[in-house]
Every structure is written in C-alpha cells, then in structure tokens.
Write a protein that holds these residues in place. Structure first.
Motif, PDB file in Angstrom:
ATOM      1  N   LEU A 241       0.875  -1.173   0.000  1.00  0.00           N
ATOM      2  CA  LEU A 241       0.000   0.000   0.000  1.00  0.00           C
ATOM      3  C   LEU A 241       0.912   1.223   0.000  1.00  0.00           C
ATOM      4  CD1 LEU A 241      -2.514  -1.119   2.786  1.00  0.00           C
ATOM      5  CD2 LEU A 241      -2.754  -1.411   0.331  1.00  0.00           C
ATOM      6  N   LEU A 242       0.857   2.005  -1.059  1.00  0.00           N
ATOM      7  CA  LEU A 242       1.744   3.158  -1.219  1.00  0.00           C
ATOM      8  C   LEU A 242       0.916   4.437  -1.076  1.00  0.00           C
ATOM      9  CD1 LEU A 242       3.706   1.749  -4.275  1.00  0.00           C
ATOM     10  CD2 LEU A 242       4.412   1.723  -1.869  1.00  0.00           C
ATOM     11  N   TYR A 243       1.117   5.121   0.041  1.00  0.00           N
ATOM     12  CA  TYR A 243       0.321   6.298   0.395  1.00  0.00           C
ATOM     13  C   TYR A 243       1.126   7.569   0.159  1.00  0.00           C
ATOM     14  CZ  TYR A 243      -2.446   9.538   3.192  1.00  0.00           C
ATOM     15  OH  TYR A 243      -3.200  10.605   3.614  1.00  0.00           O
ATOM     16  N   GLY A 244       0.571   8.492  -0.626  1.00  0.00           N
ATOM     17  CA  GLY A 244       1.209   9.795  -0.810  1.00  0.00           C
ATOM     18  C   GLY A 244       1.928   9.927  -2.134  1.00  0.00           C
ATOM     19  N   CYS A 245       2.986  10.743  -2.125  1.00  0.00           N
ATOM     20  CA  CYS A 245       3.826  11.023  -3.303  1.00  0.00           C
ATOM     21  C   CYS A 245       3.020  11.574  -4.476  1.00  0.00           C
ATOM     22  CB  CYS A 245       4.624   9.790  -3.722  1.00  0.00           C
ATOM     23  SG  CYS A 245       5.926   9.365  -2.566  1.00  0.00           S
TER      24      CYS A 245
ATOM     25  N   TYR B 150      -7.314   4.474   5.896  1.00  0.00           N
ATOM     26  CA  TYR B 150      -8.512   5.262   6.164  1.00  0.00           C
ATOM     27  C   TYR B 150      -8.350   6.632   5.516  1.00  0.00           C
ATOM     28  CZ  TYR B 150     -12.638   6.770   8.742  1.00  0.00           C
ATOM     29  OH  TYR B 150     -13.879   7.213   9.088  1.00  0.00           O
ATOM     30  N   ASP B 151      -8.604   6.684   4.219  1.00  0.00           N
ATOM     31  CA  ASP B 151      -8.516   7.906   3.442  1.00  0.00           C
ATOM     32  C   ASP B 151      -9.182   7.627   2.092  1.00  0.00           C
ATOM     33  OD1 ASP B 151      -7.872  10.491   2.619  1.00  0.00           O
ATOM     34  OD2 ASP B 151      -5.804  10.358   3.289  1.00  0.00           O
ATOM     35  N   LEU B 152      -9.186   8.603   1.229  1.00  0.00           N
ATOM     36  CA  LEU B 152      -9.747   8.411  -0.100  1.00  0.00           C
ATOM     37  C   LEU B 152      -8.960   7.330  -0.848  1.00  0.00           C
ATOM     38  CD1 LEU B 152     -10.176  12.154  -1.138  1.00  0.00           C
ATOM     39  CD2 LEU B 152     -11.957  10.593  -0.328  1.00  0.00           C
ATOM     40  N   ASP B 153      -9.652   6.556  -1.660  1.00  0.00           N
ATOM     41  CA  ASP B 153      -8.981   5.514  -2.443  1.00  0.00           C
ATOM     42  C   ASP B 153      -7.927   6.095  -3.377  1.00  0.00           C
ATOM     43  OD1 ASP B 153     -10.509   3.598  -1.215  1.00  0.00           O
ATOM     44  OD2 ASP B 153     -11.919   3.362  -2.880  1.00  0.00           O
ATOM     45  N   THR B 154      -8.099   7.340  -3.784  1.00  0.00           N
ATOM     46  CA  THR B 154      -7.153   7.979  -4.701  1.00  0.00           C
ATOM     47  C   THR B 154      -5.879   8.455  -3.998  1.00  0.00           C
ATOM     48  OG1 THR B 154      -8.287  10.099  -4.411  1.00  0.00           O
ATOM     49  CG2 THR B 154      -8.954   8.734  -6.295  1.00  0.00           C
ATOM     50  N   SER B 155      -5.835   8.364  -2.681  1.00  0.00           N
ATOM     51  CA  SER B 155      -4.653   8.840  -1.946  1.00  0.00           C
ATOM     52  C   SER B 155      -3.559   7.777  -1.861  1.00  0.00           C
ATOM     53  CB  SER B 155      -5.043   9.307  -0.545  1.00  0.00           C
ATOM     54  OG  SER B 155      -5.509   8.219   0.220  1.00  0.00           O
ATOM     55  N   TYR B 156      -3.865   6.564  -2.328  1.00  0.00           N
ATOM     56  CA  TYR B 156      -2.860   5.499  -2.289  1.00  0.00           C
ATOM     57  C   TYR B 156      -3.073   4.521  -3.430  1.00  0.00           C
ATOM     58  CZ  TYR B 156      -6.520   2.706   0.013  1.00  0.00           C
ATOM     59  OH  TYR B 156      -7.672   2.034   0.312  1.00  0.00           O
ATOM     60  N   THR B 157      -2.010   3.747  -3.706  1.00  0.00           N
ATOM     61  CA  THR B 157      -2.092   2.692  -4.715  1.00  0.00           C
ATOM     62  C   THR B 157      -1.806   1.357  -4.040  1.00  0.00           C
ATOM     63  OG1 THR B 157       0.225   2.990  -5.327  1.00  0.00           O
ATOM     64  CG2 THR B 157      -1.383   4.201  -6.621  1.00  0.00           C
TER      65      THR B 157
END
Length: 181
Positions: A46-50, A74-81
């Motif tokens: 799970l890569l969050y940010g960048c 726990y954030d928008l699905d678009t905030s991580y891959t």
C-alpha cells in the motif's frame, strides 16, 4: 445538589462518548522496531502519498499476504495505490524508493512492524525521517492502526505542529510583512 447532578451528568456523557468512540474505532494496535531481514514471503504493498514533489506524508505499508487481517488506509482511495503479490525483497526496495519521493531532505527511512492483538506481525510500515532542521523533528508522520471487524485500518496524518507549519508555508525569517513596515 443541582451542581452535583450537572457534574455527574457531564461525566457520564464523557464516559459514554469515550466508550462508543472506542467501539467505533476498534482495538488499537501497536508497532515495534523491525529489521529488514525479518521480511519474508509475499506482500501487498500500500503506497500512500507522493502526489506532488513537496509532499512529506508518504508511507508504504507491506501487508503479509499469508496474514490474518487485510489492511485498509482510512482515506480516499485515490490517496494510495495497491500492488499485490510483491516478493519481500522487491517490496522493501519499492517501499524505500517510494517514501523518498519528496524533494525535502530525507535523513533516512524507518521500518516498523505492525503487531496484531496477540503480538503477531500483520505487516510493516516504511516511512521517511527528515533532516531535523527541515521541520524541527525527524519524524513528521503519525501513523496508527486499529482492528475493526476483522480489518486493520491504517490512519496516516502529520503531527499537528508539522501540519500547521505546512499550512503556514515557508518562513523567510523576516517576521510578519503584512504590517507594511
């Protein structure tokens, strides 16, 4: 007597609110120091940010695919891959590279294991530690994990002081220039 009832009522409301909040948030999980040599097997990454060069809230979470609990950020699905089926060595390498995406000066990365409620390892988090002169502290990211209905929720935020600093923007050291002097 009326004041005593008011104090009792207020206390009761606070206790009930805290209990309900604990039930909603789930059981808090702990993290601990980890060594990269512990990481074996296959992971979901799970890569969050960048999302932009100056972003500092960048975290990689390695979730053991043989583990008991799935992890959701726990954030928008678009905030991580999400990348599934990544071998341990590749997952570590990708995680380290990912959290170094910021243009801010990174001192080093830190890896911590995410522990379940019985002390077993759910996965690992990798995050950047910045040069302390950048933000006043090396560790700017506050992560927490809770177990709720069989799923681990990952909460990723900046520490409040760092978040305020980010919202105010860079300081040029000249003080407030809005007074016109």
């Amino acid at each position: 007597m009326k004041t005593m009832k008011s104090v009792f009522s207020a206390t009761l409301i606070l206790v009930l609110t805290a209990m309900l909040q604990g039930c909603i948030a789930g059981k808090q999980l702990m993290t601990g120091a980890a060594d990269p040599s512990e990481v074996k097997g296959t992971y979901t990454l799970l890569l969050y940010g960048c999302h932009y060069p100056t972003q500092i809230q960048d975290v990689a979470i390695l979730v053991d695919e043989a583990g008991r609990y799935p992890v959701q950020i726990y954030d928008l699905d678009t905030s991580y891959t999400v990348k599934k089926g990544v071998p341990a060595e590749q997952a570590l390498s990708e995680a380290d590279r990912f959290v170094r995406c910021s243009t801010n000066k990174i001192w080093r990365t830190e890896m911590r294991k995410i522990l379940d409620d019985s002390g077993g390892i759910i996965g690992y988090e990798v995050r950047p530690l910045f040069m302390p002169v950048e933000f006043g502290t090396a560790d700017v990211i506050r992560t927490s994990y809770s177990l709720h209905e069989g799923t681990v929720r990952a909460y990723i935020r900046l520490f409040p002081d760092v978040e305020r600093q980010q919202q105010q923007g860079p300081s040029d050291g000249r003080g407030d220039s809005s007074s016109g002097m």
